[in-house]
Scaffold this active site. Structure first.
Site, PDB file in Angstrom:
ATOM      1  N   GLU A 185       0.816  -1.215   0.000  1.00 15.26           N
ATOM      2  CA  GLU A 185       0.000   0.000   0.000  1.00 15.26           C
ATOM      3  C   GLU A 185       0.856   1.276   0.000  1.00 15.26           C
ATOM      4  OE1 GLU A 185      -2.817  -0.322   3.223  1.00 15.26           O
ATOM      5  OE2 GLU A 185      -4.161  -1.573   2.041  1.00 15.26           O
ATOM      6  N   GLU A 256      -6.945  -7.689  -0.743  1.00 12.02           N
ATOM      7  CA  GLU A 256      -7.556  -7.551   0.581  1.00 12.02           C
ATOM      8  C   GLU A 256      -9.035  -7.179   0.455  1.00 12.02           C
ATOM      9  OE1 GLU A 256      -5.594  -5.060   3.420  1.00 12.02           O
ATOM     10  OE2 GLU A 256      -3.601  -5.877   2.992  1.00 12.02           O
TER      11      GLU A 256
END
Length: 820
Positions: A185, A256
Site C-alpha cells: 500500500e 484484501e
C-alpha cells in the site's frame, strides 16, 4: 455439426494461446489479461489471509483444512521481519515463527500460497513489521530511496527469498507459492517522499524481479507498479472501486477484501454482513476478476506485545474463522457457497466473451459466453439497496432481492443469490469453569530517587527500544512552607502533557491518577490533585506504550512519552518540572525477575489476596485445563489494564476499563491456545497496572454448539445441488428444493432441538421467537435430526396448513444444540 466443430476448435486455440511460449513446462505461473495461468491451466482463485504468528503450529492444520473446506484454494500470509530478526543479525524461525513449516502445510493440503514479503506490512502489527533497531541506523528514512534503508531491506528480502528457494517452495520449483508481494500500500504515502518515493517504487520492483523466483510479483494499491509487477486492489468493493490493472495484459487481482474491521481499544463492535461480502466477491468475478483474497479469513490473536498502536489482542474475530479457529456462520458457509457458484461458471468465465446488458434502471446482466456453443454464465445484479426487483432476462423472470447478485452458471438456472442465505447459522458460547481459583499477590514498590541521568524526560520509544511497554520516570522537588497553601479547599494539581500512550502517576509513593490517549489521538494530558509536603517530594511516572505505529510516512520520526510536567496551585505559582532533572528505569521489576514463569516466582514473597491490590500488582493462581478439545479463554473481570501469561507464555494485553461509546470493554475474552496448557495445573500470572480484585477472573471453554437454520419457501436450493457435467448444469440430488441443513462441528452430534417452528417466526440464532401464525414442527425435526452429526429437513415435508395468510412468507426456523 460444422458450427459446433468450429466452436470447439476455436475454444482449443484460445486455450493454447493463453499459455505463453515462456511458460517453461509444468512448473510455471504466468498471466494474461484474463487470469493467472498456473502450470499451464487458467485458474479462478479464492484466497484467505491466515497469519502464522497469530495462531500456533498446533492450530495450523485445522485452520488450513477449514479454509479448504470453505472453498479456498490459496492462503495468503505476510512475512514478519521484526518477529524473525528482533535483534540485528539474530534470526528466529522457531515455533509459531516457522514460516517454512506453515507454507509446506498449505502445499500438503493441495493449496497455493501468496507470500507478502514486505518488508513493511502494516497489518496492525507492531511497527508495521519493521524491527525497532532499524530506527537507530544512522541517516535512515524508512520506505524511501534512502541507501541505509535499501541496504537493510535488500538483505532482509534476499534472506527470506533464499530460505524459501532452498526448500523449493516456489511454484516454479514445484512448490505452492504462486505469487509474491513486495512493499505494501505504498501509494498512501508515496507523495510524502516526492521523487524519492517514485524512484523507490522502481527500485523495489527491480529488487524483486532480480531475485528470479519465476512467479509473478504484485504490489497492492500501487497504480504505478512497474512491469511486469501486477498492481492489485485492497478494499471492500474492488469490483466497483478498482480502476483496474495499469496495463491491458495484466489480470485483475484483489489482495484484501476486508471481512470486517480490525478493532482498537475504545471501539464498539465491528461487523460486516456475509451478504455484503458475498455480493462484493460475485461482483469482482463478474467483472473479470481472477483472484479475490479475504483479509482476514482467520485473524487470530496478537500474542505478547505484537499488536500495533492501540490495537486489541483479538484480531479480526469477525472473519469466517473466528479468533479461536471456529467457523463463524453464516459467514463461512455463505462464502463457501458463493465460491461453489462461481466455480460452476469456470469455463465461461475463463474462456467466454463478456458482455453487459442494462435490463432496467439499476438492474444489469453480466454475461460470459463462448461463441458458437451453449457455454454461458450470467450474473444478474440488483444495485438498488432498498427494494427488490424482477429482472426480465432472456425470456424468463428472476426475482432479485435488494443489493444482490444471482448467479446463473448456464444463463438459465439460479444456483445462488448473494442476499439469500441457505447455509446454517451459529452462535458462540463461553462456558465458565466451575473451578474456584485461589489467588496470591505481589505489589511492586514504586521507585523513587532513580539516579538522574537526563535534564528532561527521555523520549519513550528510544528509552524502551520495544523491549517492554513500561518505563519509570522520577524526579524530586523540595518545597518550603510558603509554597503550600494553608487552605484545605485548595490542592496542587499535577499536570503532565504526554505524546502517548498511557501513564500512571504517583506522588510520594501514592497513586494519584491515570490517563491515556487513543488510536486517533495518541497524545493526552494527565491532571490529578495531589498532596505535597514541606521538604522533598518524590514524583514517579509509569509511562507506557501500547504498541508502536504501523502506518504513515516517516515512521522513524514518531515519538511517545511525557513532554511537559508542571505543578499548578502553589502559592509561588506554577512550578515547571520538565527540566528538573529526571531518572529513568526501563521495565517493571517483575518483568526483569520473570514473575510470570515458574522459575521466577520464588524471587518475591507472594501474599493472599484479601483486599483489592494497589497499582502495579502481580497476581498468580493455578487452574486445571478444561476437559474436552474446545478452545480456552480467560475473562479478566474485576481488573483494568495489564498483561497476562499462562505457563510463562504471554497471551497479550488486556484493557477492561477503556470503554467504548456503548460503555462496554472493546474486548472481554482472551484466547489461551490449548498448546499452552498442561494436562494438569497451569500457572496464570496477571500484571494489573491499576490494581483491582482478581476473584472474578474466569476460565472459559469456547464453542459454537448452538446451530440454526432459517429457510423460507422462496429460498433457492443449496448450490451443492448442482454440478457441471459435459458442459451442462445438472442436478446431483434427487429433489432440487429448499431445505434446512444442520451440521455439528468436530464430530459432535445434535443432542437437542431447542426451537423449531414454521410460519412467520422472528429473531436470530440464539434468540428465535414464535411468530403470530407459527405451526410447531419440533417433533418432525427431532425425528430427522436427533443423534446425527448432520441432517436435512426439506420444506416440502413441513409445508402444512398454517394460520398465515398468502401474503406472508413462511419460514422454517430451527435451533439445535451440539455435543459429544
Amino acid at each position: 455439426m460444422m458450427n459446433c466443430l468450429q466452436a470447439l476448435l476455436s475454444l482449443a486455440l484460445v486455450a493454447l494461446a493463453a499459455v505463453p511460449a515462456s511458460a517453461g513446462g509444468n512448473n510455471s505461473v504466468t498471466y494474461d489479461s484474463r487470469s493467472l495461468i498456473v502450470n499451464g491451466r487458467r485458474e479462478l482463485l479464492f484466497s484467505g489471509s491466515i497469519h502464522y504468528p497469530r495462531s500456533t503450529p498446533e492450530m495450523w492444520p485445522d485452520l488450513i483444512r477449514k479454509a479448504k473446506a470453505g472453498g479456498l484454494n490459496v492462503i495468503q500470509t505476510y512475512v514478519f521481519w521484526n518477529l524473525h530478526e528482533p535483534v540485528q543479525g539474530e534470526w528466529d524461525f522457531e515455533g509459531n515463527k516457522d514460516l517454512i513449516k506453515f507454507i509446506k502445510l498449505i502445499g500438503e493440503n493441495g493449496m497455493y500460497v501468496t507470500l507478502r514479503v514486505g518488508p513493511f506490512i502494516q497489518a496492525e502489527w507492531n511497527h508495521g513489521g519493521l524491527p525497532y533497531w532499524l530506527r537507530e541506523v544512522p541517516g535512515i528514512i524508512f520506505r524511501s530511496d534512502n541507501e541505509p534503508f535499501k541496504n537493510h531491506m535488500k538483505q532482509y528480502v534476499e534472506k527470506v527469498i533464499n530460505m524459501v528457494k532452498e526448500q523449493n517452495l516456489f511454484a516454479s520449483q514445484g512448490g505452492p507459492i504462486i505469487l509474491a508481494q513486495i512493499e505494501n500500500e505504498y501509494n498512501h504515502i508515496q507523495l510524502a517522499y516526492r521523487h524519492l518515493g517514485d524512484s523507490y517504487v522502481q527500485w523495489a520492483a527491480h529488487l524483486a524481479i532480480d531475485l528470479n523466483v519465476n512467479v509473478p510479483w504484485i504490489m497492492c494499491k500501487q497504480k504505478d507498479a512497474p512491469d511486469p509487477v501486477i498492481n492489485t486492489c485492497n478494499g471492500r468493493h474492488c469490483g466497483d472501486t478498482f480502476t483496474g490493472p495499469n496495463k491491458p495484459y495484466k489480470p485483475s487481482i484483489w489482495t484484501e477484501n476486508w471481512t470486517a474491521q480490525y478493532r482498537v481499544w475504545g471501539d464498539p463492535p465491528s461487523q460486516r454482513s456475509a451478504e455484503d461480502i458475498a455480493f462484493s466477491v460475485a461482483r469482482f468475478f463478474a467483472k473479470n476478476g481472477t483472484l479475490a483474497n479475504y483479509y482476514m479469513y482467520h485473524g487470530g490473536t496478537n500474542f505478547g506485545r505484537t499488536s500495533s498502536i492501540f490495537t486489541t489482542t483479538r484480531y479480526y474475530d469477525e472473519a469466517p474463522l473466528d479468533e479461536y479457529g471456529l467457523q463463524r456462520e453464516p459467514k463461512w458457509g455463505h462464502l463457501r457457497d458463493v465460491h461453489k457458484a462461481i466455480k460452476l461458471c469456470r469455463k465461461p468465465l475463463l474462456w467466454g466473451t463478456p458482455s453487459t446488458q442494462l435490463l432496467s434502471d439499476g438492474i444489469e446482466a453480466r454475461v460470459y459466453e463462448v461463441p458458437g456453443t451453449k457455454i454461458c454464465a450470467a450474473f444478474l445484479t440488483n444495485n438498488d439497496t432498498n427494494a427488490p426487483h424482477v429482472a426480465d432476462f432472456r425470456g424468463e423472470k428472476y426475482y432479485l432481492p435488494p443489493k444482490s447478485i444471482s448467479v446463473l452458471p448456464d444463463c438459465k438456472t439460479v444456483v445462488y443469490n448473494t442476499d439469500t442465505i441457505v447455509s446454517q447459522h451459529n452462535a458462540r458460547n463461553f462456558v465458565p469453569s466451575t473451578e474456584q481459583l485461589g489467588w496470591t499477590m505481589y505489589s511492586e514498590a514504586i521507585p523513587a530517587n532513580i539516579p538522574v541521568d537526563s535534564q528532561g524526560p527521555k523520549e519513550l520509544y528510544n528509552l524502551n527500544k520495544d523491549t517492554t511497554d513500561y518505563a519509570w520516570y522520577t524526579t524530586s522537588v523540595n518545597l518550603s512552607p510558603s509554597d503550600i497553601s494553608m487552605r484545605k479547599d485548595i490542592r496542587p494539581i499535577l499536570r503532565i502533557a504526554s505524546l502517548g500512550h498511557a501513564m500512571h502517576a504517583f506522588v510520594n509513593g501514592k497513586f494519584v491518577g491515570s490517563a491515556h490517549g487513543s488510536h486517533v489521538e495518541k497524545s493526552f494530558i494527565l491532571e490529578a490533585p495531589i498532596d505535597l509536603k514541606v521538604g522533598d517530594n518524590q514524583i514517579s511516572l509509569l509511562a507506557m506504550t501500547v504498541g508502536l505505529p504501523d502506518s504513515g510516512a516517516y515512521m522513524e520520526h514518531r515519538f511517545a512519552g511525557p513532554r511537559q510536567i508542571t505543578v499548578l496551585g502553589l502559592n509561588t505559582g506554577t512550578l515547571d518540572l520538565t527540566n528538573n532533572g529526571w531518572g529513568h528505569k526501563v521495565a517493571l521489576e517483575g518483568e526483569k525477575l520473570q514473575l510470570f514463569s515458574e522459575e521466577g516466582l520464588n524471587h518475591v514473597q507472594w501474599t493472599p489476596v484479601n483486599v483489592p491490590g494497589e497499582a502495579v500488582t502481580w497476581y498468580k493462581t493455578y487452574f486445571n485445563t478444561p476437559e474436552g478439545h474446545d478452545p480456552v479463554a480467560l475473562r479478566f473481570t474485576g481488573l483494568g489494564k495489564g498483561m497476562a501469561w499462562v505457563n510463562g507464555k504471554s497471551i497479550g494485553r488486556f484493557w477492561n476499563n477503556y470503554l467504548s461509546p456503548l460503555k462496554m470493554p472493546t474486548q472481554n475474552e482472551y484466547h489461551v491456545p490449548r498448546s499452552y496448557l498442561k494436562s494438569g495445573q497451569n500457572l496464570l500470572v496477571v500484571l494489573a497496572e491499576d490494581g483491582g480484585y482478581p476473584q472474578k477472573v474466569q476460565v472459559l471453554s469456547v464453542n459454537r454448539d448452538t446451530i440454526c437454520s432459517s429457510i423460507s419457501e422462496f429460498h433457492p436450493p443449496s448450490v451443492g445441488s448442482w454440478a457441471r457435467k459435459d458442459n451442462k448444469l445438472r442436478p446431483i440430488v434427487d429433489s432440487v428444493n429448499p431445505e434446512a441443513n444442520l451440521k455439528c462441528a468436530n464430530g459432535k452430534k445434535i443432542v437437542a432441538i431447542d426451537f423449531a417452528s414454521y410460519g412467520d417466526t422472528t429473531g436470530i440464532c440464539g434468540s428465535f421467537e414464535e411468530g403470530k401464525c407459527s405451526s410447531s414442527v419440533k417433533s418432525l425435526v427431532e425425528n430427522q435430526c436427533l443423534g446425527k452429526v448432520e441432517c436435512s429437513v426439506p420444506l416440502s415435508q413441513v409445508n402444512q396448513n398454517t394460520n398465515c395468510g398468502s401474503d406472508v412468507t413462511k419460514t422454517l426456523s430451527i435451533q439445535a444444540k451440539c455435543a459429544h
